[in-house]
Design a protein around this motif. Sequence first.
Motif, PDB file in Angstrom:
ATOM      1  N   GLY A 183      10.420   8.670  26.457  1.00  0.00           N
ATOM      2  CA  GLY A 183       8.963   8.680  26.293  1.00  0.00           C
ATOM      3  C   GLY A 183       8.450   8.376  24.883  1.00  0.00           C
ATOM      4  N   GLY A 184       7.312   7.827  24.821  1.00  0.00           N
ATOM      5  CA  GLY A 184       6.655   7.631  23.539  1.00  0.00           C
ATOM      6  C   GLY A 184       6.747   6.236  22.982  1.00  0.00           C
ATOM      7  N   HIS A 185       7.634   5.400  23.471  1.00  0.00           N
ATOM      8  CA  HIS A 185       7.741   4.072  22.870  1.00  0.00           C
ATOM      9  C   HIS A 185       6.840   3.086  23.619  1.00  0.00           C
ATOM     10  CE1 HIS A 185      10.496   3.459  26.173  1.00  0.00           C
ATOM     11  NE2 HIS A 185      10.351   2.161  25.967  1.00  0.00           N
ATOM     12  N   ALA A 186       6.487   2.054  22.913  1.00  0.00           N
ATOM     13  CA  ALA A 186       5.493   1.127  23.455  1.00  0.00           C
ATOM     14  C   ALA A 186       6.115  -0.023  24.232  1.00  0.00           C
ATOM     15  CB  ALA A 186       4.645   0.570  22.316  1.00  0.00           C
ATOM     16  N   GLY A 187       7.373  -0.315  23.987  1.00  0.00           N
ATOM     17  CA  GLY A 187       7.986  -1.434  24.692  1.00  0.00           C
ATOM     18  C   GLY A 187       9.450  -1.578  24.322  1.00  0.00           C
ATOM     19  N   LEU A 188      10.153  -2.427  25.071  1.00  0.00           N
ATOM     20  CA  LEU A 188      11.583  -2.622  24.798  1.00  0.00           C
ATOM     21  C   LEU A 188      11.919  -4.104  24.738  1.00  0.00           C
ATOM     22  CD1 LEU A 188      14.476  -1.340  24.542  1.00  0.00           C
ATOM     23  CD2 LEU A 188      14.669  -1.670  26.998  1.00  0.00           C
ATOM     24  N   VAL A 189      12.680  -4.444  23.707  1.00  0.00           N
ATOM     25  CA  VAL A 189      13.195  -5.806  23.581  1.00  0.00           C
ATOM     26  C   VAL A 189      14.708  -5.726  23.783  1.00  0.00           C
ATOM     27  CG1 VAL A 189      13.596  -7.718  21.983  1.00  0.00           C
ATOM     28  CG2 VAL A 189      11.376  -6.575  22.027  1.00  0.00           C
TER      29      VAL A 189
END
Lengths: 345, 121
Positions: free
Chosen positions: B41-47
Amino acid sequence: MLYSIALGTAVLVIAINILSSLAAPELFGRLMLIALGYGLVSLGLIAIARRGSVNGASTAWLVAIGLIATWTAWTGGGLSAPAVSLQLVVVVLSGLLLGWRANLMAAGVAVLVLLGLWQAEVSGLLPAAQPRPVLFRSLTLSGYVVVLAVLSAIAMRGTERLRATLGLEREQREAQEHLREKDVAIRRAYSGVIEAVTGGRLLLVTPEEAASALGTPIAEERTVAAGGLGKAIAWLRDVLGRESVRLEDSSLLIDPAGEALANAVKHAGGGTYGLYKTSNRIQFRVTDHGPGIDFENLPKATLVAGFSTVGTLGHGFDIMLKRCDRVLLSTQPGETTVILELRAE
Amino acid sequence: MLNAQLVKVENAGVNVLALEGDFTLDEKPRVEALRLQAMEGGHAGLVLDLNGLRFIDSAGLMVILATFGELRAADIPFAAVAASRSYAEAKLREIGLMSVPGFKVFATAEEATQAIMSMLP
């Protein structure tokens, strides 16, 4: 069967002695002693057999009743005593309880006993015996005929059971053979359809055909297990990079080889692999000793991209067929071999 | 061997999971763990940076597919990195992922990060 033979024989012999004592009351004490002897010996047999030594108990019982029969004949007038017939009973019982070898041995012993009785009789060694009334001899001999008839019936029943068992085994063998033939026919049909559908790229072969399709080993056979896939890929990349391999694009083989290796690890915990070359092909072989590909799943497992029984993407065979010129697959419970072939320069 | 690294892009809330080397079935648990860590939780996106991959099998591709599916279901931006004509791009194309709507592929991690950041409110 042992208990029924032992108890049945003892009960019949005791019954014969009781009936015979009615015809010769003066022999009552002797006949009861003999009946008691048979009874005790039979109970002893059951006690020994319950401890697990069935053959030992049978042998001891036969020896004991043989001795009782010999003593009875010895003290009852020799060869003319009705108890002589008991030797026949012992011979038949030996065969029923211990098999044909014991049967022959018992027959040999009975012949020796009868010769001994004859010799003792002509030499005058036998103790004096009271003359037996005709009814007594008739009853006793009839009784022994009944004993032999009962034993023969038991033997016949055993033979019939054996025949039935053998018949059942033959039927099972025939059914297994029929299933095997059906299996071969289905395999052939699958093989033809799969070969046609893949334009000859995927061949279902027998283990023997797979072995004979392999060329000369380029390197020593290696093993792979869980945790060793990275090493196997690195080894393959290294060997394919050698000049002697002469593959136009060695990377073409690495992806399908990695899928075949991963399948061996996923389904069998690992396997062996090796690299081979023929005059115009490079071959990568993976063999595992897992359950094999289920016949029901075989077309899907090999031809449907995305089909997987173990929760992976299920693109293994799809990639093998796209990249390789030919894939040979031999699968059965206990051994699956995949051979990936690429044309060499 | 697979080198897997999870990097958090400062002040952007974007995680970059970079994979280099051979991604085999053996590496699946390790990458799965990193993937779950990246998706916490808490992150804006994943690369997911696949440019350094030299090999990936079906099990590895399954991890990529699962990551994409889970992030899309959670409405979290996702982007893969696979340069044109790279090994990774060929593999994604081979299994049809390149043509899946919403599966975005960029040539570099920077481009992918910028794209995700631009998607953020």
